[in-house]
Scaffold this motif. Structure first.
Motif, mmCIF file in Angstrom:
data_model
loop_
_atom_site.group_PDB
_atom_site.id
_atom_site.type_symbol
_atom_site.label_atom_id
_atom_site.label_comp_id
_atom_site.label_asym_id
_atom_site.label_seq_id
_atom_site.Cartn_x
_atom_site.Cartn_y
_atom_site.Cartn_z
ATOM 1 N N LYS A 37 40.024 11.108 58.197
ATOM 2 C CA LYS A 37 39.384 11.315 59.498
ATOM 3 C C LYS A 37 37.910 11.687 59.390
ATOM 4 N N ASN A 38 37.316 11.548 58.206
ATOM 5 C CA ASN A 38 35.917 11.950 58.032
ATOM 6 C C ASN A 38 34.963 11.174 58.928
ATOM 7 N N ALA A 39 35.152 9.858 59.014
ATOM 8 C CA ALA A 39 34.274 9.047 59.856
ATOM 9 C C ALA A 39 34.422 9.430 61.318
ATOM 10 N N ALA A 40 35.663 9.631 61.772
ATOM 11 C CA ALA A 40 35.896 10.004 63.163
ATOM 12 C C ALA A 40 35.226 11.329 63.495
ATOM 13 N N GLN A 41 35.320 12.291 62.602
ATOM 14 C CA GLN A 41 34.677 13.592 62.821
ATOM 15 C C GLN A 41 33.157 13.464 62.845
ATOM 16 N N PHE A 42 32.620 12.672 61.928
ATOM 17 C CA PHE A 42 31.174 12.498 61.833
ATOM 18 C C PHE A 42 30.623 11.881 63.119
ATOM 19 N N VAL A 43 31.259 10.794 63.572
ATOM 20 C CA VAL A 43 30.778 10.104 64.773
ATOM 21 C C VAL A 43 30.936 10.995 65.999
ATOM 22 N N LYS A 44 32.042 11.712 66.080
ATOM 23 C CA LYS A 44 32.247 12.647 67.187
ATOM 24 C C LYS A 44 31.113 13.670 67.268
ATOM 25 N N GLU A 45 30.694 14.189 66.122
ATOM 26 C CA GLU A 45 29.682 15.247 66.092
ATOM 27 C C GLU A 45 28.262 14.739 66.288
ATOM 28 N N LYS A 46 27.973 13.493 65.883
ATOM 29 C CA LYS A 46 26.589 13.020 65.834
ATOM 30 C C LYS A 46 26.177 12.065 66.956
ATOM 31 N N LEU A 47 27.109 11.264 67.458
ATOM 32 C CA LEU A 47 26.737 10.136 68.308
ATOM 33 C C LEU A 47 26.003 10.551 69.579
ATOM 34 N N LEU A 48 26.510 11.537 70.294
ATOM 35 C CA LEU A 48 25.890 11.944 71.552
ATOM 36 C C LEU A 48 24.446 12.387 71.356
ATOM 37 N N ALA A 75 23.549 6.710 59.362
ATOM 38 C CA ALA A 75 23.606 8.095 58.897
ATOM 39 C C ALA A 75 24.907 8.375 58.162
ATOM 40 N N PHE A 76 25.992 7.787 58.633
ATOM 41 C CA PHE A 76 27.271 7.978 57.949
ATOM 42 C C PHE A 76 27.267 7.298 56.584
ATOM 43 N N ALA A 77 26.641 6.124 56.512
ATOM 44 C CA ALA A 77 26.528 5.443 55.224
ATOM 45 C C ALA A 77 25.765 6.303 54.229
ATOM 46 N N SER A 81 27.078 7.957 50.668
ATOM 47 C CA SER A 81 26.420 7.727 49.383
ATOM 48 C C SER A 81 26.196 9.027 48.624
ATOM 49 N N LEU A 82 26.079 10.134 49.380
ATOM 50 C CA LEU A 82 25.887 11.442 48.759
ATOM 51 C C LEU A 82 27.218 12.105 48.415
ATOM 52 N N ASN A 83 28.255 11.731 49.161
ATOM 53 C CA ASN A 83 29.582 12.320 48.930
ATOM 54 C C ASN A 83 30.627 11.235 49.150
ATOM 55 N N ASN A 84 31.070 10.623 48.083
ATOM 56 C CA ASN A 84 32.005 9.510 48.168
ATOM 57 C C ASN A 84 33.340 9.898 48.793
ATOM 58 N N ALA A 85 33.663 11.178 48.793
ATOM 59 C CA ALA A 85 34.929 11.645 49.370
ATOM 60 C C ALA A 85 34.970 11.451 50.888
ATOM 61 N N LEU A 86 33.806 11.262 51.509
ATOM 62 C CA LEU A 86 33.758 11.068 52.962
ATOM 63 C C LEU A 86 34.153 9.652 53.381
ATOM 64 N N SER A 87 34.144 8.717 52.447
ATOM 65 C CA SER A 87 34.326 7.305 52.776
ATOM 66 C C SER A 87 35.590 7.069 53.589
ATOM 67 N N SER A 88 35.408 6.467 54.751
ATOM 68 C CA SER A 88 36.494 6.171 55.681
ATOM 69 C C SER A 88 35.907 5.319 56.792
#
Length: 231
Positions: A37-48, A75-77, A81-88
């Motif tokens: 769920k890393n991508a979902a959390q990232f987009v939720k927090e940043k997009l607005l 930004a998610f990409a 690249s800095l933390n491969n564990a986020l990839s989703s």
């Protein structure tokens, strides 16, 4: 569950006065994550924040939303690249309400439905791979058993950067959203699409005591001529 959602009933209260929201507004979103769920959390927090901080906001809201989706994806990409564990990855749909206007943007297969006087009006369409086959194949991708590169059931999403063939700038999986505006602007847009050669005017009549807010033009339409051969 790898999904996330956001409910903002009052944009000014949520973002603070520094956001300079000039009218009442709300924001809602569903983020359908996959491969964690890393991508979902990232987009939720940043997009607005990307939407309201864009130079086009609030004069050209659709343009601001388009920019924000792509900037969030980039930004998610960078974060991956800095933390491969986020990839989703995640599909996304957002609804931005400013005064009397509704802006629905989506990538993937989340859906928005507007209920108007008891009737359901689709405000989004699914981005399935077979619908965008020509674009996908032109970028070196392929569709296998209905799946993009044999893996994803959608043609648009915030990217799964760890999957070979679905990363980089010119890859078949894109985060460019479709944006729909529920308003009389749709009539003008359709007339321009059909190359109307006459003046275009749309009048919206409000039968309520409070008048709608003043609307600003999104662009200046160039005059185009349409000729038909009569047989």
């Amino acid at each position: 569950m790898e999904d996330e959602h956001i409910l903002v009933d009052d944009l000014e209260e949520y973002l603070g006065p520094e956001a300079l929201i000039a009218t009442s507004g709300s924001y809602y979103g569903v983020f359908d994550g996959h491969d964690e769920k890393n991508a979902a959390q990232f987009v939720k927090e940043k997009l607005l924040n990307y939407i309201v901080s864009d130079v086009a906001f609030p004069i050209a809201v659709e343009e601001a939303v388009q920019h924000a989706y792509l900037e969030t994806n980039a930004a998610f990409a960078n974060a991956c690249s800095l933390n491969n564990a986020l990839s989703s990855g995640t599909t996304t749909i957002t609804v931005l309400i400013l005064a009397r206007e509704i802006f629905v943007a989506n990538v993937g297969d989340c859906r928005a439905v507007l209920c108007r006087r008891g009737k359901a009006i689709e405000m989004s369409r699914d981005h399935k791979p077979h619908v965008e086959r020509s674009r996908i194949e032109a970028l070196g991708g392929y569709i296998y058993d209905g799946y993009l590169n044999g893996y994803l059931s959608v043609a648009r999403a915030f990217k799964n950067w760890h999957i070979e063939g679905l990363k980089g700038v010119n890859c078949p999986l894109i985060a460019e959203p479709e944006v729909r505006r529920a308003c009389s602007h749709d009539l003008v847009d359709e007339a321009l699409r059909r190359c109307s050669s006459d003046n275009l005017t749309v009048v919206t009549v409000c039968f309520q005591k409070s008048p709608p807010p003043r609307l600003f033009p999104r662009f200046m339409a160039r005059r185009c001529m349409h000729f038909e051969k009569q047989l």
